[in-house]
Scaffold this motif. Structure first.
Motif, PDB file in Angstrom:
ATOM      1  N   ILE A 199       0.861  -1.184   0.000  1.00  0.00           N
ATOM      2  CA  ILE A 199       0.000   0.000   0.000  1.00  0.00           C
ATOM      3  C   ILE A 199       0.897   1.233   0.000  1.00  0.00           C
ATOM      4  N   ALA A 200       0.757   2.050  -1.032  1.00  0.00           N
ATOM      5  CA  ALA A 200       1.497   3.310  -1.124  1.00  0.00           C
ATOM      6  C   ALA A 200       0.513   4.456  -0.900  1.00  0.00           C
ATOM      7  N   PHE A 201       0.819   5.312   0.068  1.00  0.00           N
ATOM      8  CA  PHE A 201      -0.046   6.439   0.401  1.00  0.00           C
ATOM      9  C   PHE A 201       0.370   7.662  -0.410  1.00  0.00           C
ATOM     10  N   ASP A 202      -0.614   8.362  -0.954  1.00  0.00           N
ATOM     11  CA  ASP A 202      -0.357   9.524  -1.799  1.00  0.00           C
ATOM     12  C   ASP A 202      -0.983  10.757  -1.152  1.00  0.00           C
ATOM     13  N   GLU A 203      -0.149  11.729  -0.796  1.00  0.00           N
ATOM     14  CA  GLU A 203      -0.580  12.968  -0.170  1.00  0.00           C
ATOM     15  C   GLU A 203      -1.471  12.715   1.054  1.00  0.00           C
TER      16      GLU A 203
END
Length: 234
Positions: A199-203
């Motif tokens: 899971i990559a979190f963006d902003e």
């Protein structure tokens, strides 16, 4: 181009390099480190999800979390419409398939190993604050807030590197300071069967107010079924 004999080109280059170094030092951020009492209380973020192992795939969506145990996850189509939504509070889980106007309600125990939902059901534990490095030797077995027997390991700066519980391992990577809180923008969950969910979190937005209606499923007009009957393939 000529240079003054009193100030040769090589000295000018050295002066420019020196000024650049000074400029970088002036704007450099202090290194991240764990701060006792500082943790993620609320989180709202776009996410990119990738699955590898016996099954594979990727998707984008968003995640909303409020401590201690409120969670809303949505997986979106390439056109931005909602394909799948998951709400959880404590052990209670509601999963919605908007295109079928169907909702499934039950507990985490009902999920067993039913596709992606098995990993998503771990998110409350993944996002839960871990003991700090000062509270015991790294790897010492402790009990998490939801009763899991876990082992926690730390980076040298005191931030959590990984947690292990019930045969599941979660790695925390790419920390940066978000709204004053050290936050891992990349999380890798490896399940018992070896499947990995990244899971990559963006902003991300951390510790900002979360509206109540964002965390509550809207079930008017939906057919409600047991979570145990949730389809294994969508």
């Amino acid at each position: 181009m000529t240079c003054s004999p009193r100030f040769p080109m090589r000295y000018r280059l050295l002066l420019i390099l020196f000024l650049l170094i000074l400029s970088g030092c002036a704007t450099a951020r202090p290194p991240l480190k764990a701060t006792p009492g500082v943790s993620v209380e609320t989180l709202r973020s776009d996410v990119a999800v990738a699955v590898s192992g016996a099954r594979s795939g990727s998707a984008r969506g968003y995640l909303v979390f409020k401590r201690p145990d409120r969670l809303h996850v949505a997986i979106l189509s390439p056109f931005g419409t909602s394909l799948l939504e998951l709400f959880s509070e404590g052990e209670k889980i509601v999963c919605i398939l908007p295109s079928k106007m169907t909702a499934y309600s039950g507990t985490a125990a009902d999920l067993a190993a039913r596709g992606l939902l098995a990993e998503w059901s771990l998110l409350q534990w993944v996002l839960a604050p871990a003991p700090t490095a000062e509270n015991g030797a790294p790897g010492t077995e402790t009990v998490s807030a939801d009763g899991r027997k876990e082992q926690v390991f730390f980076y040298d700066n005191g931030l959590v590197e990984r947690k292990v519980a019930d045969g599941v391992e979660v790695l925390y990577k790419d920390y940066r300071e978000v709204d004053g809180v050290p936050f891992a923008e990349r999380v890798e969950i490896t399940g018992v069967g070896g499947d990995r969910v990244t899971i990559a979190f963006d902003e991300p937005e951390v510790n900002r107010p979360i509206e109540e209606d964002v965390l509550a499923p809207k079930l008017q007009g939906y057919q409600l079924l047991p979570l145990a009957s949730f389809p294994s393939k969508l």
